[in-house]
Design a protein around this motif. Structure first.
Motif: not given
Length: 100
Positions: A69-96
């Protein structure tokens, strides 16, 4: 599918597993870190390994997802929206990343 450009270091095997899983999904679909850990465990499984082998790869799956995610190859999402990588809590998913 190549996993690196000319000036990049080779990707970790778990990162490659992540990108490979995402490559076969429909656009906009995502995977969980557990999906990645399970895929990695299945790839390296030996006959004597138990069914919970994927648990060994869970931390690596999360760390590699953050790296990708930090190098821009994927996005980390929570509830379908891009998540803050510096405050990642709870359940999250990975997408292109979505193409504009």
């Amino acid at each position: 599918m190549t996993d690196m450009d000319e000036n990049e270091k080779p990707l970790d095997p778990v990162a490659r597993d992540t990108l490979e899983l995402l490559h076969y999904l429909e656009e906009g679909k995502s995977v969980s870190p557990q999906d990645v850990a399970s895929a990695t465990a299945d790839r390296v499984r030996k006959p004597k390994d138990g069914p919970d082998l994927w648990r060994r790869y869970m931390n690596a799956a999360k760390q590699q997802a953050l790296h990708l995610a930090r190098i821009g190859k994927v996005e980390i999402v929570r509830k379908g929206e891009p998540a803050d990588l510096n405050d990642l809590k709870g359940l999250w998913r990975i997408r292109l990343p979505k193409e504009d």
